[in-house]
Design a protein around this motif. Structure first.
Motif, PDB file in Angstrom:
ATOM      1  N   GLN A 192       0.826  -1.204   0.000  1.00  0.00           N
ATOM      2  CA  GLN A 192       0.000   0.000   0.000  1.00  0.00           C
ATOM      3  C   GLN A 192       0.862   1.256   0.000  1.00  0.00           C
ATOM      4  O   GLN A 192       0.605   2.215  -0.732  1.00  0.00           O
ATOM      5  CB  GLN A 192      -0.918   0.008   1.221  1.00  0.00           C
ATOM      6  CG  GLN A 192      -1.774   1.281   1.320  1.00  0.00           C
ATOM      7  CD  GLN A 192      -2.607   1.303   2.579  1.00  0.00           C
ATOM      8  OE1 GLN A 192      -3.757   0.907   2.573  1.00  0.00           O
ATOM      9  NE2 GLN A 192      -2.014   1.781   3.668  1.00  0.00           N
ATOM     10  N   CYS A 193       1.920   1.251   0.818  1.00  0.00           N
ATOM     11  CA  CYS A 193       2.815   2.414   0.885  1.00  0.00           C
ATOM     12  C   CYS A 193       3.521   2.646  -0.449  1.00  0.00           C
ATOM     13  O   CYS A 193       3.664   3.784  -0.900  1.00  0.00           O
ATOM     14  CB  CYS A 193       3.840   2.230   2.001  1.00  0.00           C
ATOM     15  SG  CYS A 193       3.148   2.279   3.664  1.00  0.00           S
TER      16      CYS A 193
ATOM     17  N   VAL B 120      -4.674  -4.558  -3.730  1.00  0.00           N
ATOM     18  CA  VAL B 120      -4.075  -5.541  -2.821  1.00  0.00           C
ATOM     19  C   VAL B 120      -5.180  -6.191  -2.007  1.00  0.00           C
ATOM     20  O   VAL B 120      -6.007  -5.498  -1.392  1.00  0.00           O
ATOM     21  CB  VAL B 120      -3.047  -4.886  -1.879  1.00  0.00           C
ATOM     22  CG1 VAL B 120      -2.441  -5.938  -0.947  1.00  0.00           C
ATOM     23  CG2 VAL B 120      -1.958  -4.185  -2.674  1.00  0.00           C
ATOM     24  N   THR B 121      -5.192  -7.520  -1.984  1.00  0.00           N
ATOM     25  CA  THR B 121      -6.154  -8.273  -1.181  1.00  0.00           C
ATOM     26  C   THR B 121      -5.401  -9.176  -0.224  1.00  0.00           C
ATOM     27  O   THR B 121      -4.515  -9.930  -0.629  1.00  0.00           O
ATOM     28  CB  THR B 121      -7.073  -9.132  -2.067  1.00  0.00           C
ATOM     29  OG1 THR B 121      -7.818  -8.280  -2.950  1.00  0.00           O
ATOM     30  CG2 THR B 121      -8.056  -9.921  -1.217  1.00  0.00           C
ATOM     31  N   LEU B 122      -5.741  -9.073   1.056  1.00  0.00           N
ATOM     32  CA  LEU B 122      -5.128  -9.899   2.098  1.00  0.00           C
ATOM     33  C   LEU B 122      -6.137 -10.967   2.529  1.00  0.00           C
ATOM     34  O   LEU B 122      -7.271 -10.651   2.903  1.00  0.00           O
ATOM     35  CB  LEU B 122      -4.736  -9.044   3.298  1.00  0.00           C
ATOM     36  CG  LEU B 122      -4.158  -9.762   4.523  1.00  0.00           C
ATOM     37  CD1 LEU B 122      -2.826 -10.391   4.195  1.00  0.00           C
ATOM     38  CD2 LEU B 122      -4.023  -8.813   5.701  1.00  0.00           C
TER      39      LEU B 122
ATOM     40  N   ASP C 245      -6.715   0.959   2.058  1.00  0.00           N
ATOM     41  CA  ASP C 245      -6.798   0.636   0.632  1.00  0.00           C
ATOM     42  C   ASP C 245      -6.621  -0.855   0.354  1.00  0.00           C
ATOM     43  O   ASP C 245      -6.703  -1.281  -0.804  1.00  0.00           O
ATOM     44  CB  ASP C 245      -5.742   1.425  -0.153  1.00  0.00           C
ATOM     45  CG  ASP C 245      -5.956   2.925  -0.037  1.00  0.00           C
ATOM     46  OD1 ASP C 245      -7.115   3.346   0.129  1.00  0.00           O
ATOM     47  OD2 ASP C 245      -4.952   3.664  -0.093  1.00  0.00           O
ATOM     48  N   VAL C 246      -6.368  -1.646   1.397  1.00  0.00           N
ATOM     49  CA  VAL C 246      -6.186  -3.086   1.232  1.00  0.00           C
ATOM     50  C   VAL C 246      -7.507  -3.789   1.549  1.00  0.00           C
ATOM     51  O   VAL C 246      -8.113  -3.557   2.593  1.00  0.00           O
ATOM     52  CB  VAL C 246      -5.073  -3.621   2.151  1.00  0.00           C
ATOM     53  CG1 VAL C 246      -4.988  -5.140   2.070  1.00  0.00           C
ATOM     54  CG2 VAL C 246      -3.731  -2.996   1.776  1.00  0.00           C
TER      55      VAL C 246
ATOM     56  N   HIS D 263       9.913  -6.640  -3.871  1.00  0.00           N
ATOM     57  CA  HIS D 263      10.285  -7.459  -5.023  1.00  0.00           C
ATOM     58  C   HIS D 263       9.110  -7.589  -5.987  1.00  0.00           C
ATOM     59  O   HIS D 263       9.267  -7.396  -7.213  1.00  0.00           O
ATOM     60  CB  HIS D 263      10.735  -8.844  -4.552  1.00  0.00           C
ATOM     61  CG  HIS D 263      11.074  -9.778  -5.667  1.00  0.00           C
ATOM     62  ND1 HIS D 263      12.347  -9.913  -6.168  1.00  0.00           N
ATOM     63  CD2 HIS D 263      10.294 -10.612  -6.410  1.00  0.00           C
ATOM     64  CE1 HIS D 263      12.344 -10.786  -7.158  1.00  0.00           C
ATOM     65  NE2 HIS D 263      11.104 -11.232  -7.330  1.00  0.00           N
ATOM     66  N   ILE D 264       7.930  -7.906  -5.465  1.00  0.00           N
ATOM     67  CA  ILE D 264       6.754  -8.071  -6.315  1.00  0.00           C
ATOM     68  C   ILE D 264       6.360  -6.752  -6.970  1.00  0.00           C
ATOM     69  O   ILE D 264       6.034  -6.700  -8.165  1.00  0.00           O
ATOM     70  CB  ILE D 264       5.571  -8.623  -5.472  1.00  0.00           C
ATOM     71  CG1 ILE D 264       5.809 -10.095  -5.142  1.00  0.00           C
ATOM     72  CG2 ILE D 264       4.252  -8.439  -6.195  1.00  0.00           C
ATOM     73  CD1 ILE D 264       5.819 -11.020  -6.340  1.00  0.00           C
ATOM     74  N   PHE D 265       6.415  -5.672  -6.208  1.00  0.00           N
ATOM     75  CA  PHE D 265       6.050  -4.362  -6.759  1.00  0.00           C
ATOM     76  C   PHE D 265       6.977  -3.994  -7.913  1.00  0.00           C
ATOM     77  O   PHE D 265       6.524  -3.564  -8.988  1.00  0.00           O
ATOM     78  CB  PHE D 265       6.128  -3.302  -5.655  1.00  0.00           C
ATOM     79  CG  PHE D 265       5.800  -1.905  -6.122  1.00  0.00           C
ATOM     80  CD1 PHE D 265       4.484  -1.488  -6.214  1.00  0.00           C
ATOM     81  CD2 PHE D 265       6.805  -1.028  -6.484  1.00  0.00           C
ATOM     82  CE1 PHE D 265       4.164  -0.210  -6.641  1.00  0.00           C
ATOM     83  CE2 PHE D 265       6.518   0.240  -6.922  1.00  0.00           C
ATOM     84  CZ  PHE D 265       5.189   0.664  -7.009  1.00  0.00           C
ATOM     85  N   ASP D 266       8.269  -4.148  -7.695  1.00  0.00           N
ATOM     86  CA  ASP D 266       9.239  -3.794  -8.752  1.00  0.00           C
ATOM     87  C   ASP D 266       9.029  -4.676  -9.981  1.00  0.00           C
ATOM     88  O   ASP D 266       9.130  -4.187 -11.126  1.00  0.00           O
ATOM     89  CB  ASP D 266      10.675  -3.972  -8.230  1.00  0.00           C
ATOM     90  CG  ASP D 266      11.055  -2.924  -7.210  1.00  0.00           C
ATOM     91  OD1 ASP D 266      10.325  -1.904  -7.106  1.00  0.00           O
ATOM     92  OD2 ASP D 266      12.052  -3.117  -6.500  1.00  0.00           O
ATOM     93  N   ARG D 267       8.731  -5.920  -9.776  1.00  0.00           N
ATOM     94  CA  ARG D 267       8.510  -6.832 -10.927  1.00  0.00           C
ATOM     95  C   ARG D 267       7.295  -6.389 -11.731  1.00  0.00           C
ATOM     96  O   ARG D 267       7.353  -6.349 -12.972  1.00  0.00           O
ATOM     97  CB  ARG D 267       8.320  -8.256 -10.410  1.00  0.00           C
ATOM     98  CG  ARG D 267       8.077  -9.249 -11.565  1.00  0.00           C
ATOM     99  CD  ARG D 267       7.783 -10.650 -11.067  1.00  0.00           C
ATOM    100  NE  ARG D 267       7.592 -11.532 -12.198  1.00  0.00           N
ATOM    101  CZ  ARG D 267       8.570 -12.169 -12.820  1.00  0.00           C
ATOM    102  NH1 ARG D 267       9.807 -12.046 -12.407  1.00  0.00           N
ATOM    103  NH2 ARG D 267       8.301 -12.942 -13.877  1.00  0.00           N
ATOM    104  N   LEU D 268       6.216  -6.052 -11.058  1.00  0.00           N
ATOM    105  CA  LEU D 268       5.018  -5.633 -11.784  1.00  0.00           C
ATOM    106  C   LEU D 268       5.226  -4.326 -12.532  1.00  0.00           C
ATOM    107  O   LEU D 268       4.692  -4.120 -13.641  1.00  0.00           O
ATOM    108  CB  LEU D 268       3.840  -5.500 -10.812  1.00  0.00           C
ATOM    109  CG  LEU D 268       3.331  -6.807 -10.187  1.00  0.00           C
ATOM    110  CD1 LEU D 268       2.107  -6.522  -9.325  1.00  0.00           C
ATOM    111  CD2 LEU D 268       3.013  -7.834 -11.253  1.00  0.00           C
ATOM    112  N   MET D 269       6.011  -3.448 -11.947  1.00  0.00           N
ATOM    113  CA  MET D 269       6.279  -2.177 -12.628  1.00  0.00           C
ATOM    114  C   MET D 269       7.127  -2.394 -13.883  1.00  0.00           C
ATOM    115  O   MET D 269       6.965  -1.720 -14.901  1.00  0.00           O
ATOM    116  CB  MET D 269       6.996  -1.201 -11.673  1.00  0.00           C
ATOM    117  CG  MET D 269       6.117  -0.745 -10.501  1.00  0.00           C
ATOM    118  SD  MET D 269       4.554   0.030 -10.997  1.00  0.00           S
ATOM    119  CE  MET D 269       3.402  -1.339 -10.812  1.00  0.00           C
TER     120      MET D 269
END
Length: 465
Positions: A21-22, A33-35, A238-239, A456-462
């Motif tokens: 979220q941040c 994002v879904t938890l 937002d999650v 890691h996941i955020f950077d990959r998606l970007m």
């Protein structure tokens, strides 16, 4: 909009979801994002109970303060004023019916000086002479994959290791020192032996590092660790949080991933963070989870009991914070923390609160697992009568079993984690495994790992846009 699923609402999953979220807010990117958490509450093993004026934790009772991740997270959540630190004092080993102070000048019971070795009351003169061989030059072929027990015995002798060091290390790492590697426990000991020619000399030369960690090295919050869990939940507007929701099966599709969820149908995502134990991941992947790989992960069991008394905390030995049992102890428990002494916030009125630990390495654990609550309380009371001479009826009792749910880093753990990560990278490229089962036991390490996997996941998606 890119969608990310975080499976597991323990501290690792919460930290990952909050970090995602941040990152979205900081970058201005639209990310969903879904938890997903199978229980009706968040926090996993972290849960604070309030009973009869006592504060008790069902899982870990504190966080190692030195971890950068926890300091950063506390700042982000604005919890600085609610932090409390542990009281410092003497830790004991209970042996042969007596409490023996672990020398202050020691790390996990390993002396940092010859004086510390000579001052211990747990080791005979013969045992001390054997340990002095650590100062003699010696070649060796130990590596980070060597058992820590064999390494320590080779240079410090059997008696010091068995009576003073092994009980402490086994208590911290939930396993026999012969099934734990140097790399997964104390890798710096190998470095010190190679550089200084002596484990003791190496620890002494780096004394400042360990002494800076000795005081107030643990932290909690004025209302217990659930303060952190509640703050994380409140800080994630937002999650989408789905409690009481069981994740059933994860599949890779041409456009990403699909997750079957009990009562919710199928959720689709571009990436997934698996913040759940190794066994839960194995079930989630089904036939795609190699038996030979997941069979390498090990888990231990533990049962803990809190007993609170209408007695003053001052009845305990002065300046002590608890004891670990060792051979010929006369009590069944593996350790006892004097919680009201170590954590003043857990007993605001200054009444006595203690916590006893029974681990699956205990020879009596098979019988302990079969005991009902009444028998367990009787066992705990007998241990306290024997060790601390407490005969009163407890005013509050909390029994918490964690069977098969405590990650144990055995000799093949590092290679198993590497194999798992390679398998996910090849077959599930936007799926990451996170948490205590893989990258470090302890709340601080779980927080750091959750945040790391989120980045890691955020950077990959970007990059894939």
């Amino acid at each position: 909009m890119k969608k990310i699923l975080v499976i597991g609402g323990g501290i690792t999953g919460l930290s990952a979801a909050h970090r995602l979220q941040c990152l979205a807010e900081e970058s201005g990117e639209q990310i969903g994002v879904t938890l997903i958490e199978s229980e009706d509450r968040l926090g996993g093993k972290l849960r604070t109970l309030h009973e009869d004026g006592f504060i008790m934790e069902t899982g870990a009772d504190s966080i190692v303060a030195r971890h950068e991740g926890i300091r950063t997270l506390i700042g982000e959540l604005g919890l600085g004023e609610r932090v409390v630190h542990n009281a410092t004092g003497i830790s004991y080993l209970y042996w042969d019916g007596e409490l023996h102070a672990i020398p202050a000048d020691a790390v996990f019971g390993i002396p940092m000086s010859e004086e510390s070795l000579m001052n211990t009351t747990l080791v005979s003169e013969e045992g001390k002479r054997a340990a002095l061989k650590d100062f003699e030059p010696a070649s060796h072929d130990f590596t980070l994959d060597s058992p820590v027990g064999a390494f320590l015995r080779a240079f410090l002798g059997d008696e010091l290791v068995e009576r003073q060091i092994a009980p402490v290390l086994s208590g911290v790492y939930s396993g026999s020192i012969d099934s734990l590697t140097l790399g997964s426990t104390l890798p710096y000991l190998l470095e010190y032996k190679n550089e200084y020619g002596s484990i003791i000399k190496g620890l002494g030369a780096n004394r400042a590092k360990f002494e800076s960690q000795a005081n107030k090295k643990f932290l909690s919050f004025d209302g217990g660790l659930s303060v952190l869990v509640d703050a994380l939940e409140e800080a994630m507007p937002d999650v989408e949080v789905m409690k009481g929701t069981a994740a059933q099966r994860l599949r890779k599709t041409g456009g990403g991933y699909e997750l079957d969820v009990a009562g919710r149908g199928t959720l689709r995502a571009d990436a997934v963070i698996l913040a759940i134990p190794d066994g839960a991941i194995r079930a989630l992947l089904g036939e795609k989870a190699p038996d030979d790989l997941f069979g390498k992960f090990q888990n231990a069991s533990i049962l803990t009991m809190y007993l609170g008394y209408d007695l003053p905390d001052s009845d305990l030995p002065a300046d002590g914070t608890g004891f670990i049992t060792t051979g010929n102890s006369g009590v069944v428990c593996d350790a006892c923390t004097w919680t009201s002494r170590k954590w003043a916030h857990t007993s605001p009125e200054g009444r006595l609160l203690v916590r006893l630990f029974y681990k699956n390495s205990n020879p009596a654990f098979g019988k302990i697992k079969e005991m009902d609550r009444e028998a367990l309380v009787s066992l705990a009371r007998a241990d306290l009568e024997e060790s601390l001479r407490i005969h009163a009826e407890p005013a509050a009792v909390e029994v918490t079993p964690w069977f098969g749910l405590m990650p144990k880093y055995g000799l093949g753990h590092r290679s198993a984690v590497e194999e798992l990560e390679e398998m996910l990278s090849e077959n599930w490229p936007a799926v990451r495994a996170a948490g205590a089962s893989f990258h470090g036991v302890g709340i601080g390490l779980c927080i750091e790992d959750g945040r790391k996997q989120a980045k890691h996941i955020f950077d990959r998606l970007m990059q894939d846009r």
